[in-house]
Scaffold this active site. Structure first.
Site, PDB file in Angstrom:
ATOM      1  N   ASP A  22       0.945  -1.204   0.093  1.00 45.26           N
ATOM      2  CA  ASP A  22       0.020   0.057   0.009  1.00 45.26           C
ATOM      3  C   ASP A  22       0.968   1.310  -0.014  1.00 45.26           C
ATOM      4  O   ASP A  22       1.501   1.469   1.121  1.00 45.26           O
ATOM      5  CB  ASP A  22      -0.889   0.131   1.279  1.00 45.26           C
ATOM      6  CG  ASP A  22      -1.898   1.020   1.276  1.00 45.26           C
ATOM      7  OD1 ASP A  22      -1.930   1.815   0.174  1.00 45.26           O
ATOM      8  OD2 ASP A  22      -2.587   1.414   2.424  1.00 45.26           O
ATOM      9  N   ASP A  56      -1.574   5.263  -6.035  1.00 41.98           N
ATOM     10  CA  ASP A  56      -1.718   4.395  -4.778  1.00 41.98           C
ATOM     11  C   ASP A  56      -2.106   2.971  -5.297  1.00 41.98           C
ATOM     12  O   ASP A  56      -3.129   2.811  -6.034  1.00 41.98           O
ATOM     13  CB  ASP A  56      -3.434   4.947  -4.252  1.00 41.98           C
ATOM     14  CG  ASP A  56      -3.589   4.305  -3.349  1.00 41.98           C
ATOM     15  OD1 ASP A  56      -2.718   3.496  -2.381  1.00 41.98           O
ATOM     16  OD2 ASP A  56      -4.714   4.222  -2.680  1.00 41.98           O
TER      17      ASP A  56
END
Length: 490
Positions: free
Chosen positions: A97, A314
């Protein structure tokens, strides 16, 4: 003077040993194989959840995204990796992440955390009492007094530094910080040197709620690669253990997987764009969008970075999201370009197309143009999603979701099949189209004064690099000095 030659040999050996810890290799796996079908509405809900987390703590509080979606099943990829923590080391599966900072894993004391996973992996629990090297982070530790993005640090009655991540829909996790050993593969020459380790601070989750409690997508935690001081990359690079750069190459085919390197992947086709300063995330300055080489009429102000706008890279977001002011002209341009070869159709609220042949023969390329002249070219498969068959033709749907007054987010739909380099030392991000099933050249320095190349394969059985961690000129100079000293005293 023979002692001098021995001293030089010793110096050279020390340099080689120090260089061993400068790169860590992390194999990646796909959380959901591409042949697993899920509902589009589930993916949108998942992305909405993490976007609430991304925006939490920004000026103005949580920003709720207005998302369009469909319940049609489609093919999806989420990526995770394995980390080893504690003494003796124990393995944990954690999602990659780049949109958050903290590495956290589930604690053995968690009562409401998932006990099994639909991903086909065995879940593990971290037990501080079972690790001989674990220590709790006290309230007096400087880390506890720092405020990190999406992180609420607080002190418990037992003087433990604790945290709580709250998500926009009420989901979240809380726990306490632990300092313990992280084990990874350090690379030197053509060999992988295992059992390298470093002391890091990470979270031990004692409570989870909402989406995190569901077993169908459960993992052991989240591996945050954000820009904050508490991210693992920041902790290791601040002590000189790794360079301030990491890279990934995520495979987009059915087998999934890929490469994650605490170092810099090198490729002559990589272009770089500067990061927006003073932002908690990997914000880039998107300036314009082109379809089939033609710039769209979009006011650049819609891409300007603020507390509630901007463009974020992201890896934890499955889909990709465009602000409405850019989405509408983008969609119109795609539809106009493919007509009449492809038939537009609305499927459960999504703009889709019935395609009688290969999408590459009908659909145009899309260019995302960033600051410093860096462009990202998207092939049709990188902005379309195959959604099955209808009336004898393949149905492809637009993979970008429309956001009203929010942030443009480039998720895995765009990031796959590309090298991405997060160069924190020079505050920039680079990318290049790449077949992520191939080996890559890697440097463990973030300086171009000298380039250290190697071969790294995504396969764990062939993950080998040819690192030259010390400039060849330095080694040559030392060897010549030794020969000179020996010659003078023969």
């Amino acid at each position: 003077m023979r002692a001098l030659s021995r001293l030089i040999f010793s110096f050279l050996a020390v340099l080689l040993l120090l260089s061993v810890v400068n790169c860590a290799v992390i194999p990646l796996e796909r959380a959901f194989p591409l042949n697993n079908r899920v509902e589009l509405s589930q993916l949108v809900a998942r992305d909405q959840l993490r976007h609430s987390r991304i925006l939490h703590g920004l000026v103005g509080g949580v920003v709720d995204f207005s998302v369009q979606g469909s319940s049609d099943p489609y093919l999806v990829g989420l990526y995770f990796t394995k980390v080893k923590l504690g003494s003796p080391p124990r393995e944990f599966n954690v999602q990659i992440d780049t949109g958050s900072d903290v590495l956290w894993v589930t604690c053995s004391s968690c009562a409401d955390c998932p006990q099994s996973s639909g991903l086909g992996i065995q879940l593990s629990l971290f037990d501080t009492a079972s690790s001989s090297s674990a220590r709790l982070v006290s309230c007096s530790d400087p880390i506890c007094s720092s405020q990190f993005q999406t992180t609420a640090t607080q002190c418990s009655q037992s003087n433990q530094c604790s945290y709580s991540f709250q998500y926009g829909d009420g989901s979240g996790t809380s726990g306490y910080y632990v300092a313990d050993m992280l084990y990874f593969d350090a690379v030197l020459g053509q060999s992988l040197i295992a059992n390298s380790s470093a002391l890091i601070v990470f979270g031990c989750s004692t409570s989870q709620s909402g989406d995190l409690t569901k077993t169908d997508k459960a993992v052991d935690g989240i591996f945050g690669f954000g820009r904050g001081d508490l991210s693992v990359i920041s902790q290791l690079s601040s002590r000189g253990i790794t360079p301030r750069v990491f890279s990934h190459c995520l495979k987009g085919d059915d087998s999934g997987g890929g490469i994650m390197v605490l170092g810099e992947i090198l490729d002559p086709n990589i272009v770089y764009s500067p990061l927006v300063p003073s932002q908690p995330h990997y914000n880039l300055m998107l300036q314009s969008i082109a379809v089939n080489g033609q710039l769209l009429q979009i006011d650049p102000v819609v891409f300007a970075t603020s507390s509630s706008r901007g463009t974020i890279v992201d890896s934890g977001t499955t889909l990709s999201y465009l602000v409405q002011e850019a989405y509408d002209p983008f969609l119109s341009a795609i539809t106009a370009t493919v007509s009449p070869s492809a038939t537009p159709i609305i499927s459960k609220g999504n703009q889709c197309y019935l395609v009688p042949t290969s999408v590459n023969e009908i659909f145009p390329t899309v260019g995302l143009n960033f600051a410093a002249g860096a462009s990202m070219t998207l092939k049709p498969e990188e902005y379309l999603i195959r959604s099955g068959f209808y009336d004898g033709a393949t149905m492809w749907c637009i993979g970008f979701q429309k956001v009203q007054g929010g942030i443009t987010i480039l998720g895995d739909l765009v990031l796959k099949d590309k090298i991405f380099v997060y160069d924190l030392a020079h505050q920039r991000i680079g990318w290049a189209n790449y077949d992520c099933s191939l080996s890559v050249n890697v440097s463990i320095t973030s300086s171009k004064d000298f380039i250290n190349e190697g071969q790294l394969s995504e396969s764990s059985s062939t993950r080998e690099m040819l690192f030259e961690l010390i400039p060849l000129s330095l080694i040559t100079l030392l060897m010549q000095l030794i020969v000179l000293v020996e010659f003078q005293f023969l």
